[in-house]
Scaffold this motif. Structure first.
Motif, short mmCIF file in Angstrom:
data_model
loop_
_atom_site.label_atom_id
_atom_site.label_comp_id
_atom_site.label_asym_id
_atom_site.label_seq_id
_atom_site.Cartn_x
_atom_site.Cartn_y
_atom_site.Cartn_z
N ALA A 173 3.18 -2.46 -5.92
CA ALA A 173 3.01 -1.14 -5.33
C ALA A 173 2.79 -1.19 -3.83
CB ALA A 173 1.84 -0.42 -6.00
N CYS A 174 2.09 -2.23 -3.35
CA CYS A 174 1.75 -2.28 -1.93
C CYS A 174 2.97 -2.44 -1.03
CB CYS A 174 0.73 -3.39 -1.65
SG CYS A 174 1.38 -5.07 -1.76
N GLU A 175 4.11 -2.80 -1.62
CA GLU A 175 5.35 -2.90 -0.84
C GLU A 175 6.01 -1.54 -0.64
OE1 GLU A 175 6.33 -5.62 0.54
OE2 GLU A 175 5.06 -7.08 -0.49
N PHE A 176 5.60 -0.55 -1.42
CA PHE A 176 6.29 0.74 -1.42
C PHE A 176 5.41 1.92 -1.04
CE2 PHE A 176 8.57 -2.12 -4.19
CZ PHE A 176 9.89 -1.91 -3.83
N PHE A 177 4.10 1.66 -0.83
CA PHE A 177 3.18 2.72 -0.46
C PHE A 177 2.30 2.25 0.69
CE2 PHE A 177 4.46 3.81 -4.69
CZ PHE A 177 4.57 5.19 -4.64
N LYS A 178 2.18 3.09 1.71
CA LYS A 178 1.38 2.73 2.87
C LYS A 178 -0.12 2.84 2.58
CE LYS A 178 4.89 4.50 6.10
NZ LYS A 178 5.17 5.53 7.13
N ASN A 179 -0.48 3.83 1.76
CA ASN A 179 -1.89 4.11 1.51
C ASN A 179 -2.16 4.16 0.01
OD1 ASN A 179 -2.52 4.71 4.39
ND2 ASN A 179 -1.15 6.44 4.03
N MET A 180 -3.17 3.41 -0.40
CA MET A 180 -3.57 3.43 -1.80
C MET A 180 -5.03 3.85 -1.89
SD MET A 180 -1.50 0.27 -3.59
CE MET A 180 -2.34 -1.08 -2.78
N ILE A 181 -5.29 4.79 -2.78
CA ILE A 181 -6.65 5.29 -3.02
C ILE A 181 -7.04 4.88 -4.44
CG2 ILE A 181 -8.13 7.33 -3.17
CD1 ILE A 181 -6.05 8.74 -1.33
N VAL A 182 -8.14 4.18 -4.57
CA VAL A 182 -8.59 3.70 -5.87
C VAL A 182 -9.79 4.52 -6.32
CG1 VAL A 182 -9.45 1.73 -7.18
CG2 VAL A 182 -7.76 1.37 -5.36
N VAL B 251 -2.44 -6.01 -0.39
CA VAL B 251 -3.16 -5.03 -1.20
C VAL B 251 -4.44 -4.61 -0.48
CG1 VAL B 251 -4.38 -4.64 -3.38
CG2 VAL B 251 -2.17 -5.82 -3.38
N ARG B 252 -5.16 -5.59 0.07
CA ARG B 252 -6.38 -5.26 0.81
C ARG B 252 -6.10 -4.27 1.94
NH1 ARG B 252 -7.62 -10.99 0.10
NH2 ARG B 252 -9.56 -11.19 -1.12
N SER B 253 -5.02 -4.50 2.65
CA SER B 253 -4.68 -3.63 3.79
C SER B 253 -4.28 -2.23 3.34
CB SER B 253 -3.54 -4.25 4.60
OG SER B 253 -3.94 -5.49 5.17
N ALA B 254 -3.64 -2.16 2.17
CA ALA B 254 -3.13 -0.87 1.69
C ALA B 254 -4.22 0.00 1.07
CB ALA B 254 -2.00 -1.08 0.69
N GLY C 101 6.61 6.07 -1.48
CA GLY C 101 6.06 7.22 -0.78
C GLY C 101 4.90 6.84 0.10
N ASP C 102 4.09 7.84 0.44
CA ASP C 102 2.97 7.62 1.34
C ASP C 102 1.68 7.27 0.60
OD1 ASP C 102 4.41 8.13 3.69
OD2 ASP C 102 4.19 10.29 3.41
N ILE C 103 1.41 7.98 -0.50
CA ILE C 103 0.10 7.84 -1.16
C ILE C 103 0.25 7.48 -2.63
CG2 ILE C 103 -2.00 9.08 -1.84
CD1 ILE C 103 -1.67 10.76 0.68
N LEU C 104 -0.48 6.46 -3.03
CA LEU C 104 -0.61 6.07 -4.43
C LEU C 104 -2.08 6.14 -4.81
CD1 LEU C 104 1.01 3.21 -6.40
CD2 LEU C 104 -1.49 3.26 -6.24
#
Length: 261
Positions: free
Chosen positions: A74-83, A131-134, A56-59
């Protein structure tokens, strides 16, 4: 916070995030938890993401400390990750790595573990860079606020990953279910929850300090998820192999579930 526990609470007292990484996630020869905290996590996340249903879009990631290897697949399947992190030292440690600054924690040993699993390792890409980019945002949160990231309102996520945070923050069963409900509230209908926990544990150690862990078993976490409207798609339990008195868990559990629409 009034509690009879003799141990500190991760989300209340905070801890030395670098020392936590050294104890439980490093490549040091005396780091006893490699099969559990590193390989078990990487193997199961790789397996559930490889099926292709979780994307999807957001993890949103809600985990203890400042580790990053659980985000490789996860970074292969989500464009944006919020930690989301509950204390400032963990935020500083993670941002040092995200910004690739001098003194950031070394994660090369974990990307090597993933590379060994890839069928075409000759074309293995820079997972740390991806991962850094996502990672779009690293945000302070308060688990006890109605909106954990107040005043920021997060967009609904397609997936939430949470590793070891629920049991570290919870005093008892009611706390665990209350926090689980909040995590569930971050998801879109049909969204996925990837939950990593430790079974039958009471404490973990960072430096000279012992921190509380809410003790629970597999039946409890399964029932808690079903009670909150989740369907469990995958569950794996790994009996402890580590020999160390830093923590007393008996096994790790990995659950992939999705929220009923």
């Amino acid at each position: 916070m009034m509690d009879s526990s003799p141990h500190k609470f991760y989300h209340v007292h905070g801890f030395d995030s670098r020392q936590c990484l050294e104890h439980y996630f490093s490549d040091k020869p005396d780091m006893a938890f490699g099969d559990d905290s590193l390989k078990f996590l990487i193997d199961n996340l790789r397996q559930v993401f490889a099926v292709g249903h979780i994307k999807g879009d957001i993890l949103i990631d809600l985990s203890v400390s400042s580790f990053i290897h659980h985000l490789y697949s996860a970074c292969e399947f989500f464009k944006n990750m919020i930690v989301l992190k509950v204390n400032n030292r963990c935020i500083m440690e993670l941002k040092r790595w995200v910004d690739d600054r001098t003194g950031a924690f070394y994660w090369g040993h974990t990307s090597t573990l993933l590379q060994e699993k890839e069928e075409n390792s000759d074309q293995f890409e820079d997972k740390e860079g991806k991962v850094r980019s996502a990672i779009q945002h690293v945000v302070k949160c308060d688990l006890d606020k109605k909106n954990m990231t107040d005043p920021l309102v997060l967009p609904p996520a397609d997936c939430v990953i949470s590793a070891w945070l629920l049991e570290d923050a919870s005093k008892d069963q009611d706390d665990y279910i209350r926090y689980l409900r909040k995590f569930s509230g971050l998801l879109n209908p049909g969204g996925h929850l990837l939950l990593i926990g430790c079974l039958d544990a009471t404490y973990f150690t960072v430096g000279k300090d012992k921190f509380h862990i809410f003790k629970y078993n597999e039946d409890f976490v399964r029932n808690a998820l079903v009670g909150e409207g989740f369907i469990i798609d995958y569950c794996k339990v790994k009996v402890r192999t580590a020999v160390s008195d830093l923590t007393d868990y008996k096994a790790f559990i990995f659950i992939a579930a999705h929220k009923e629409k």
